[in-house]
Design a protein around this motif. Structure first.
Motif, mmCIF file in Angstrom:
data_model
loop_
_atom_site.group_PDB
_atom_site.id
_atom_site.type_symbol
_atom_site.label_atom_id
_atom_site.label_comp_id
_atom_site.label_asym_id
_atom_site.label_seq_id
_atom_site.Cartn_x
_atom_site.Cartn_y
_atom_site.Cartn_z
ATOM 1 N N ALA A 20 0.857 -1.192 0.000
ATOM 2 C CA ALA A 20 0.000 0.000 0.000
ATOM 3 C C ALA A 20 0.886 1.232 0.000
ATOM 4 O O ALA A 20 1.920 1.264 0.667
ATOM 5 C CB ALA A 20 -0.890 -0.003 1.238
ATOM 6 N N GLY A 21 0.462 2.243 -0.751
ATOM 7 C CA GLY A 21 1.168 3.521 -0.738
ATOM 8 C C GLY A 21 0.196 4.596 -0.291
ATOM 9 O O GLY A 21 -0.875 4.741 -0.885
ATOM 10 N N ALA A 75 -1.074 -11.405 -4.192
ATOM 11 C CA ALA A 75 -0.524 -10.088 -3.833
ATOM 12 C C ALA A 75 -1.530 -9.006 -4.210
ATOM 13 O O ALA A 75 -2.099 -9.030 -5.310
ATOM 14 C CB ALA A 75 0.804 -9.858 -4.552
ATOM 15 N N PHE A 76 -1.776 -8.077 -3.297
ATOM 16 C CA PHE A 76 -2.642 -6.922 -3.554
ATOM 17 C C PHE A 76 -1.760 -5.677 -3.605
ATOM 18 O O PHE A 76 -0.886 -5.504 -2.746
ATOM 19 C CB PHE A 76 -3.655 -6.745 -2.420
ATOM 20 N N ILE A 77 -2.000 -4.818 -4.596
ATOM 21 C CA ILE A 77 -1.204 -3.593 -4.694
ATOM 22 C C ILE A 77 -2.134 -2.398 -4.864
ATOM 23 O O ILE A 77 -2.997 -2.404 -5.751
ATOM 24 C CB ILE A 77 -0.247 -3.596 -5.914
ATOM 25 N N CYS A 78 -1.970 -1.375 -4.027
ATOM 26 C CA CYS A 78 -2.769 -0.160 -4.176
ATOM 27 C C CYS A 78 -1.905 1.020 -3.778
ATOM 28 O O CYS A 78 -1.478 1.123 -2.619
ATOM 29 C CB CYS A 78 -4.020 -0.235 -3.301
ATOM 30 N N GLY A 79 -1.644 1.883 -4.726
ATOM 31 C CA GLY A 79 -0.798 3.040 -4.443
ATOM 32 C C GLY A 79 -0.575 3.828 -5.709
ATOM 33 O O GLY A 79 -1.261 3.611 -6.713
ATOM 34 N N PRO A 80 0.391 4.752 -5.698
ATOM 35 C CA PRO A 80 0.672 5.536 -6.894
ATOM 36 C C PRO A 80 1.041 4.621 -8.062
ATOM 37 O O PRO A 80 1.681 3.581 -7.872
ATOM 38 C CB PRO A 80 1.871 6.396 -6.480
#
Ligand SMILES: Cc1cc2nc3c(=O)[nH]c(=O)nc-3n(C[C@H](O)[C@H](O)[C@H](O)COP(=O)(O)OP(=O)(O)OC[C@H]3O[C@@H](n4cnc5c(N)ncnc54)[C@H](O)[C@@H]3O)c2cc1C
Ligand code: FES
Length: 358
Positions: free
Chosen positions: A117-118, A211-216
């Motif tokens: 997370a970002g 894998a979960f990715i959330c950010g810029p």
């Protein structure tokens, strides 16, 4: 068809100076039952102009509350308003929860999830984390959370509490761009090089199921690339993008398309809410705009190919989708498109919002 529904603000909490956690009570709770990782799209009128903005639910499915976390964006209309003007008792309007940033839950599983997370990208991840801890008692969760500095970490105390309650199941790695930490690796930006080092020393990538990715966007692309390099398959990597630096619309593509394909009109039929409407539309008009111009209340929020609120399915004919930051390859292969980014290329096209779950 009324797609927005009223909710009341029942609680406001500043998780950091520039982010507010908003608890909401829907008039009709059944409409707001959600899956972990989903988002709400709000509408609000500023100086006579309606703005629509999406915010991810940060509560877990079993927390018994509906909550979003809104981080103030410099000069941002909705996020500044939410952080400065919103009061307990205010009435908001939102569409029912949407989004597919989740995987099916399995109480028997002993999966190991990895999340990146970002900044405000923590909101849907927190919802997933809280839900998984409750519903998959044997699952483990590793979170890599990137922020500028300690005082910009949203939900820092909540995450500490979760970690203290589930010591053997959660591992949280804070990576701070500006603040030095005891371990050098945890300072700086999360880029491909840092990811590779994290996988070498701190995260056993071969044990990861999803894998979960959330950010810029640049951070997400770098992480996804490194995950692939380390053996994760496309269907093991889930993305949620909040905004894109790339333009959502590329007018040259559309005019070039219109030039070489005569006639430039399409016979369109749209299905929404169990009803269908037929009309003629230009090939240089997006499906979303064509529907709205013909008094069909098609759902939308960002209009930039990011949120997927406008998702529909092509059931006849073909379109060109000129930007897509939201749909996975498998969905596109099944005929799903973002109607705000899709232009007809055949003389007849039928698009269906109901078939996309609206
Ligand atoms: C599916 C989805 C879920 C989202 N969930 C959350 C959430 O849980 N919490 C949250 O705080 N935000 C979330 N967002 C982002 C949110 O919808 C808005 O884009 C954001 O709050 C900015 O809106 P605004 O009206 O304040 O700014 P605007 O007035 O639209 O923009 C002002 C300026 O900020 C830039 N900008 C716009 N969005 C961002 C951004 N996200 N980061 C940096 N700069 C930006 C614009 O380019 C513009 O220059 C989500 C977005 C999507 C698509
Ligand atoms: S309205 Fe957000 S992707 Fe189309």
């Amino acid at each position: 068809m009324a797609r927005f529904h009223p909710l009341t603000v029942t609680h406001l909490h500043k998780t950091i100076r520039d982010a507010v956690v908003v608890t909401l009570k829907p008039d009709d709770p059944a409409l707001f039952a959600f899956t972990q990782g989903q988002y709400l799209t709000f509408r609000h009128t500023f100086d006579g102009t309606e703005l629509r903005r999406s915010y991810s639910i940060c509560a877990g499915r079993d927390d018994g509350r509906l909550q979003v976390g809104i981080k103030k964006v410099q000069g941002g209309a909705f996020s500044t308003w939410a952080n400065t003007d919103l009061k307990i008792g205010d009435r908001l309007e939102a569409m029912p929860p949407m989004g597919r940033f989740h995987t099916p839950l399995d109480p028997q599983s002993d999966r190991h999830y990895l999340a990146f997370a970002g900044g405000s990208g923590i909101t849907p991840i927190l919802s997933i984390l809280r839900t998984v801890l409750k519903r998959e008692p044997n699952a483990r969760f590793t979170l890599v959370y990137a922020n500028r500095a300690v005082n910009t970490i949203m939900f820092r105390e909540e995450l500490e509490d979760l970690k203290n309650h589930h010591m053997d199941r959660i591992n949280i790695i804070h990576v701070l761009e500006q603040d030095a930490q005891e371990i050098d690796l945890f300072t700086g930006r999360v880029d491909a090089e840092k990811c590779a080092l994290l996988f070498r020393h701190w995260v056993n990538i071969s044990s990861i199921d999803t894998a979960f990715i959330c950010g810029p966007e640049p951070m997400m692309l770098a992480i996804a690339g490194t995950l692939r390099d380390h053996g994760l398959q496309e269907d093991q990597i889930k993305f949620e993008l909040f905004s894109s630096a790339q333009p959502g619309r590329v007018p040259q593509t559309v005019s070039a398309m219109a030039e070489d394909s005569a006639p430039s009109l399409t016979q369109a039929r749209v299905v929404l809410g169990g009803e269908s409407r037929s009309f003629e539309t230009g090939k240089d008009v997006s499906l979303l705009d064509a529907a709205l111009r013909n008094q069909v209340e098609a759902p939308y929020a960002c209009r930039a190919g990011v949120c997927s609120t406008c998702r529909c399915r092509i059931v006849e004919g073909d379109v060109q989708m000129i930007a897509n930051h939201a749909l996975e390859d498998g969905e596109v292969a099944q005929g799903y498109v973002l109607s705000c980014q899709s232009y007809p290329i055949t003389d007849r096209v039928v698009f269906d919002y109901d078939a996309a779950g609206h």
